[in-house]
Design a protein around this motif. Structure first.
Motif, mmCIF file in Angstrom:
data_model
loop_
_atom_site.group_PDB
_atom_site.id
_atom_site.type_symbol
_atom_site.label_atom_id
_atom_site.label_comp_id
_atom_site.label_asym_id
_atom_site.label_seq_id
_atom_site.Cartn_x
_atom_site.Cartn_y
_atom_site.Cartn_z
ATOM 1 N N SER A 40 0.812 -1.216 0.000
ATOM 2 C CA SER A 40 0.000 0.000 0.000
ATOM 3 C C SER A 40 0.846 1.266 0.000
ATOM 4 C CB SER A 40 -0.910 0.019 1.232
ATOM 5 O OG SER A 40 -1.781 -1.093 1.235
ATOM 6 N N GLN A 42 -0.087 5.800 -0.234
ATOM 7 C CA GLN A 42 -1.069 6.863 -0.452
ATOM 8 C C GLN A 42 -0.358 8.129 -0.915
ATOM 9 O OE1 GLN A 42 -3.805 7.055 3.131
ATOM 10 N NE2 GLN A 42 -5.248 7.109 1.428
ATOM 11 N N PRO A 45 -2.623 11.219 1.609
ATOM 12 C CA PRO A 45 -3.400 10.625 2.701
ATOM 13 C C PRO A 45 -4.410 11.580 3.324
ATOM 14 C CG PRO A 45 -1.122 11.026 3.375
ATOM 15 C CD PRO A 45 -1.176 11.232 1.897
ATOM 16 N N PHE A 99 -7.700 5.134 1.202
ATOM 17 C CA PHE A 99 -7.279 4.301 2.338
ATOM 18 C C PHE A 99 -8.132 3.038 2.478
ATOM 19 C CE2 PHE A 99 -6.617 2.946 6.698
ATOM 20 C CZ PHE A 99 -5.253 3.117 6.856
ATOM 21 N N ALA A 162 -5.829 -1.815 8.767
ATOM 22 C CA ALA A 162 -5.375 -0.417 8.738
ATOM 23 C C ALA A 162 -3.908 -0.329 9.129
ATOM 24 C CB ALA A 162 -6.224 0.429 9.682
ATOM 25 N N ASN A 163 -3.524 -1.141 10.102
ATOM 26 C CA ASN A 163 -2.129 -1.162 10.535
ATOM 27 C C ASN A 163 -1.211 -1.678 9.429
ATOM 28 O OD1 ASN A 163 -0.025 -0.894 12.590
ATOM 29 N ND2 ASN A 163 -0.008 -3.130 12.658
ATOM 30 N N ASN A 166 -0.607 1.106 6.965
ATOM 31 C CA ASN A 166 0.339 2.081 7.512
ATOM 32 C C ASN A 166 1.756 1.526 7.580
ATOM 33 O OD1 ASN A 166 -1.471 4.256 7.921
ATOM 34 N ND2 ASN A 166 -2.270 3.290 9.783
ATOM 35 N N GLN A 167 1.880 0.229 7.830
ATOM 36 C CA GLN A 167 3.202 -0.398 7.850
ATOM 37 C C GLN A 167 3.846 -0.332 6.469
ATOM 38 O OE1 GLN A 167 2.976 -4.398 9.408
ATOM 39 N NE2 GLN A 167 2.542 -3.721 11.490
ATOM 40 N N ILE A 169 3.266 1.835 4.126
ATOM 41 C CA ILE A 169 3.624 3.228 3.852
ATOM 42 C C ILE A 169 4.884 3.613 4.616
ATOM 43 C CG2 ILE A 169 2.858 5.628 4.129
ATOM 44 C CD1 ILE A 169 -0.016 4.595 3.676
ATOM 45 N N SER A 170 4.992 3.140 5.848
ATOM 46 C CA SER A 170 6.179 3.424 6.662
ATOM 47 C C SER A 170 7.432 2.810 6.045
ATOM 48 C CB SER A 170 5.966 2.878 8.078
ATOM 49 O OG SER A 170 7.108 3.107 8.883
ATOM 50 N N ASN A 173 8.472 4.851 3.088
ATOM 51 C CA ASN A 173 9.151 6.077 3.516
ATOM 52 C C ASN A 173 10.592 5.798 3.934
ATOM 53 O OD1 ASN A 173 6.880 7.672 3.094
ATOM 54 N ND2 ASN A 173 6.130 7.438 5.186
#
Length: 233
Positions: A40, A42, A45, A99, A162-163, A166-167, A169-170, A173
């Motif tokens: 995933s 975004q 976001p 999302f 959801a986690n 976000n993982q 995406i992290s 990054n």
């Protein structure tokens, strides 16, 4: 051999990149030994779903360009899509936060159907003009893959899924990924953007010959057309 792909369901170049990569994969002799993992991402976001705006109006606002210029900028993108087998319908695209659709991809991934889910979400957003932030729309999409309405409703409310979004995406990054699509072959070679099929074929062959090697550093093969987090596509 693994291929990891970071993608946003509202990124046109991600759709094009998927098509071009799949053409290369079909021609790859050892394609049955390639594991494709969708991740995933975004691009925006903080974007709020707003069905009162169309795709061009949204981009005009965030880029600060007049509408005619935005529409002209899409002419090459539309042709690139056609070359990949996609008939983009930007006139009908709904301004939708992605999302929930990413949560649906994570759900499908756990069921072994992430690739099929990505395809259906791209088609819904870019061709059918569906609001991919609408749970009812996501239920319709999920049902095409055999999932029940109850399963989809639970999926888009799941803290676990959801986690996972976000993982992903992290991790992106931490790897310095600023735009998508982004392909990582065997945790070694990175391919940025919607590259031509021939380049994907070249990297598949190169990665396969080095399959037994282990290198934690990602070497960027080439940078192609992509969508970036600042809204540039």
């Amino acid at each position: 051999m693994k291929v990891d792909i970071w993608s946003d369901t509202r990124c046109p170049f991600c759709f094009i990149g998927k098509k071009n990569f799949e053409k290369a994969l079909r021609k790859f002799v050892q394609n049955d030994q390639v594991e494709v993992n969708w991740h995933s991402f975004q691009l925006d976001p903080n974007m709020k779903t707003d069905l009162s705006k169309n795709h061009y109006e949204y981009l005009s606002e965030i880029k600060g360009f007049p509408m005619p210029q935005i529409m002209q900028m899409h002419e090459n993108l539309i042709q690139t899509g056609k070359n990949a087998g996609i008939d983009f319908n930007f006139d009908e695209v709904k301004v939708s936060n992605s999302f929930k659709s990413q949560m649906l991809v994570q759900f499908a991934k756990e069921k072994g159907k992430a690739n099929e889910m990505e395809e259906l979400l791209f088609e819904a957003y870019f061709i059918s003009g569906k609001d991919i932030d609408d749970v009812a729309v996501l239920c319709e999409i999920g049902e095409k893959l055999g999932f029940t309405e109850e399963e989809i409703q639970k999926a888009v409310e799941s803290p676990h899924l959801a986690n996972l979004v976000n993982q992903d995406i992290s991790v992106a990054n931490s790897m310095g990924i600023r735009g998508v699509p982004f392909f990582v072959f065997n945790e070694k070679y990175g391919v940025s953007g919607a590259q031509p099929t021939d380049l994907f074929s070249e990297v598949l062959e190169k990665s396969w010959t080095e399959f037994s090697e282990n290198n934690s550093k990602i070497n960027i093969i080439n940078e192609g057309d992509s969508c970036e987090i600042d809204g540039n596509c």
